[in-house]
Write a protein that holds these residues in place. Structure first.
Motif, PDB file in Angstrom:
ATOM      1  N   ALA A  41      15.537 -14.193  -3.069  1.00 49.90           N
ATOM      2  CA  ALA A  41      15.809 -12.754  -3.173  1.00 49.90           C
ATOM      3  C   ALA A  41      15.254 -12.146  -4.456  1.00 49.90           C
ATOM      4  N   THR A  42      15.124 -12.949  -5.507  1.00 46.43           N
ATOM      5  CA  THR A  42      14.663 -12.409  -6.788  1.00 46.43           C
ATOM      6  C   THR A  42      13.171 -12.654  -7.048  1.00 46.43           C
ATOM      7  N   VAL A  43      12.533 -13.373  -6.160  1.00 44.82           N
ATOM      8  CA  VAL A  43      11.109 -13.645  -6.331  1.00 44.82           C
ATOM      9  C   VAL A  43      10.314 -12.396  -5.960  1.00 44.82           C
ATOM     10  N   PRO A  44       9.413 -11.916  -6.824  1.00 47.23           N
ATOM     11  CA  PRO A  44       8.632 -10.714  -6.518  1.00 47.23           C
ATOM     12  C   PRO A  44       7.806 -10.864  -5.252  1.00 47.23           C
ATOM     13  N   TRP A  45       7.546  -9.751  -4.593  1.00 45.95           N
ATOM     14  CA  TRP A  45       6.836  -9.776  -3.320  1.00 45.95           C
ATOM     15  C   TRP A  45       5.440 -10.371  -3.450  1.00 45.95           C
ATOM     16  N   ASP A  93      15.247 -18.823  -6.023  1.00 49.67           N
ATOM     17  CA  ASP A  93      16.108 -17.742  -5.546  1.00 49.67           C
ATOM     18  C   ASP A  93      15.204 -16.737  -4.838  1.00 49.67           C
ATOM     19  N   ARG A 123       7.746 -14.874 -16.434  1.00 48.64           N
ATOM     20  CA  ARG A 123       8.078 -15.880 -15.416  1.00 48.64           C
ATOM     21  C   ARG A 123       7.320 -17.189 -15.656  1.00 48.64           C
TER      22      ARG A 123
END
Length: 240
Positions: free
Chosen positions: A45-49, A43, A110
């Motif tokens: 959009a939810t993966v950290p930068w 996903d 994670r």
């Protein structure tokens, strides 16, 4: 004259072998991560930068590694040397960023469910250190092309565990998941060793060092990752 022709042909075959290995590595890395995303396991959009930065830096290394092999195959060693320093700078970024990414992943919960947190905490850092050790050796031996290119190949393979982790059915492998990914890395080194033996009549010692580093990394992961100290550190990070 025949000896000279034989040497030229061997050099041409060696360039083809390394280009083929670089292409195999690139297909594995890009295919592994790409297929994982296409199957809906990511996903975005939810993966950290910081995970995106880590992934892009790994992709950049993979593409640069392939480009360097192609440049040598085309005998553009001048450009190959210039880009080599770009690769050295990228490696200096990859190593600490990869280590930090693993630590942050544990801290944020994670960790993939098939990895004990302690194993995962040491896995990424040891991957990066194995890559760094082999790549540093390759840079120091850059004037000896036979050592340089083999160590760079082994160093790149040393950090392919995440790619194999997205290709193999890791949840079904249980406690053997990490070991199976490492066995795939050793298989890739074995393919290069087999080609080397067929070309040169013997395996270059650089491959033995690469094999030892990758196998040693697996041993250290298993020994350290299951200790109470590391497990406790992982639990403390996750708690807070």
């Amino acid at each position: 004259m025949a000896t000279a022709i034989g040497a030229v042909e061997r050099q041409a075959r060696e360039r083809r072998i390394f280009t083929g290995m670089a292409a195999l590595v690139a297909v594995t890395v890009i295919g592994g991560f790409g297929s994982f995303a296409l199957r809906g396991y990511v996903d975005v959009a939810t993966v950290p930068w910081w995970v995106h930065v880590h992934a892009l830096s790994l992709l950049a290394w993979t593409l640069l590694f392939l480009a360097q092999a192609l440049l040598v195959a085309q005998r553009r060693t001048d450009l190959h040397r210039q880009l080599g320093w770009v690769g050295a700078g990228l490696a200096c970024f990859l190593i600490p960023w990869g280590i930090a990414t693993s630590i942050l992943a544990v801290q944020m919960g994670r960790v993939p469910p098939f990895f004990p947190p302690g194993i995962f905490l040491v896995l990424g850092p040891l991957d990066m250190l194995a890559f760094g050790a082999l790549t540093l050796a390759a840079i120091l031996l850059r004037q000896r092309s036979d050592w340089h290119k083999r160590l760079i190949l082994c160093g790149t393979i040393a950090m392919m565990e995440p790619a194999f982790g997205r290709i193999l059915p890791m949840p079904l492998l249980g406690p053997w998941a990490g070991a199976c990914a490492t066995l795939m890395q050793l298989l890739y080194v074995g393919i290069a060793m087999r080609a080397d033996a067929g070309l040169r009549g013997a395996v270059h010692p650089a491959y033995r060092w690469g094999l030892a580093v990758i196998a040693g990394r697996l041993l250290l992961v298993e020994l350290l990752g299951r200790t109470a100290i590391v497990a406790g550190a992982a639990a403390a990070l996750a708690a807070g």
